[in-house]
Design a protein around this motif. Structure first.
Motif, PDB file in Angstrom:
ATOM      1  N   ARG A   1       0.851  -1.422   0.131  1.00  0.00           N
ATOM      2  CA  ARG A   1      -0.085  -0.031   0.001  1.00  0.00           C
ATOM      3  C   ARG A   1       0.853   1.282   0.032  1.00  0.00           C
ATOM      4  N   LYS A   2       1.986   1.165   0.830  1.00  0.00           N
ATOM      5  CA  LYS A   2       2.751   2.367   0.837  1.00  0.00           C
ATOM      6  C   LYS A   2       3.398   2.762  -0.614  1.00  0.00           C
ATOM      7  N   LEU A   3       3.960   1.600  -1.294  1.00  0.00           N
ATOM      8  CA  LEU A   3       4.119   2.046  -2.737  1.00  0.00           C
ATOM      9  C   LEU A   3       3.248   2.434  -3.551  1.00  0.00           C
ATOM     10  N   ALA A   4       2.132   1.900  -3.517  1.00  0.00           N
ATOM     11  CA  ALA A   4       0.966   2.236  -4.530  1.00  0.00           C
ATOM     12  C   ALA A   4       0.394   3.642  -4.172  1.00  0.00           C
ATOM     13  N   GLU A   5       0.457   4.110  -2.884  1.00  0.00           N
ATOM     14  CA  GLU A   5       0.134   5.343  -2.515  1.00  0.00           C
ATOM     15  C   GLU A   5       1.326   6.466  -3.055  1.00  0.00           C
ATOM     16  N   ARG A   6       2.297   5.936  -3.501  1.00  0.00           N
ATOM     17  CA  ARG A   6       3.369   6.899  -4.159  1.00  0.00           C
ATOM     18  C   ARG A   6       3.421   6.580  -5.562  1.00  0.00           C
ATOM     19  N   GLY A   7       2.422   5.985  -6.052  1.00  0.00           N
ATOM     20  CA  GLY A   7       2.314   5.750  -7.462  1.00  0.00           C
ATOM     21  C   GLY A   7       3.435   4.711  -8.196  1.00  0.00           C
TER      22      GLY A   7
END
Length: 293
Positions: A178-184
């Motif tokens: 989720r942390k990666l996805a939130e940063r695009g």
């Protein structure tokens, strides 16, 4: 944050095109004619196919360079050369072997260069390649949540390859996907089948895996009870992760690719995914496994 993609895509991993890789691999390195058929099928399935390789995969880049059609929309992902100190020159050598003017993505292999003594210069070299238009996305292939945390300190990351499987749910559970996805960040999942271990009958496993037989048997039994297969179940878990962009799978035969593609396209019933998780690094990290006999 990148927009949610409800449809992760299948990507072709080509380590077996260059070396006889995988605990379940009984056929050795893929023959060129078989590799050609696999590539043709992968491109027919997805004209924008992601094809994953690396200098560390033996002859894989050379095989791809000799077989891939000159289609500009193919998305070739390669990695840094762990044996070459010059990131730029090593990448240019990769392009030469691949017979491509550019690549879709360059990953630091195992994040070894970025986390090493000259990490800042390696990252700068990767940024320069991107700015020069030689590669669209840069990032790393990582193993742990700690790797992801360190990687994100470098600056904007475009793409990351991570190990996730139905028995390795560490990164989804820790919130790092989720942390990666939130940063695009574009997320490519590897080790979907743990080199095929998750698909092997329990009675055919080497003795090293005896402690894990109950877990693997429970997964297989749950798939049977749900009317599905371990292959579809393993893919079903990964498809259930909203952050997944691509699932990288390696094959040794065209028939395997067709079987995986069919299972990928088949709806898998939701299982009790959490019950199959293991945090044991001896199971989850193939580097800890004994040499294949």
């Amino acid at each position: 944050m990148k927009p949610p993609d409800p449809s992760p895509r299948l990507a072709l991993g080509t380590v077996q095109f260059g070396i006889p890789y995988g605990i379940s691999n009984t056929g050795g390195q893929v023959a060129p004619e078989e590799a050609s058929g696999i590539l043709e099928a992968a491109i027919a399935r997805d004209p924008n196919a992601v094809i994953d390789t690396a200098p560390g995969y033996g002859d894989s880049e050379n095989v791809l360079g000799g077989l891939l059609p000159p289609l500009p929309h193919l998305r070739i992902v390669t990695k840094t050369n762990l044996k070459h100190p010059d990131v730029r020159q090593a990448f240019m050598d990769s392009l030469g072997r691949l017979c491509r003017p550019s690549a879709y993505a360059l990953l630091d292999h195992n994040a070894a260069k970025l986390f090493g003594q000259d990490g800042s210069s390696a990252w700068r070299a990767m940024q320069d390649l991107k700015e020069a238009g030689l590669v669209r996305k840069i990032g790393a292939s990582v193993y742990t949540a700690e790797d992801i945390d360190r990687l994100l300190l470098l600056g904007p990351i475009d793409i990351v390859q991570v190990p996730v499987s139905v028995v390795d749910q560490r990164l989804p559970r820790s919130g790092h996907l989720r942390k990666l996805a939130e940063r695009g960040v574009e997320i490519h999942i590897r080790s979907a089948f743990l080199q095929g271990l998750l698909l092997m009958p329990a009675d055919s496993l080497p003795s090293f895996f005896t402690p894990y037989k109950p877990l693997l048997q429970r997964f297989h039994a749950a798939c049977r009870e749900a009317g599905t297969t371990p292959l579809a179940g393993a893919l079903g878990y990964l498809k259930s992760l909203a952050e997944t962009d691509h699932i990288v799978v390696g094959v040794t035969r065209l028939s395997e690719w067709k079987e995986i593609a069919h299972a990928f396209d088949t709806r898998c019933p939701a299982l009790d995914w959490a019950s199959f998780h293991s945090g044991d690094p001896d199971l989850l990290n193939p580097a800890r496994w004994p040499p294949k006999e």
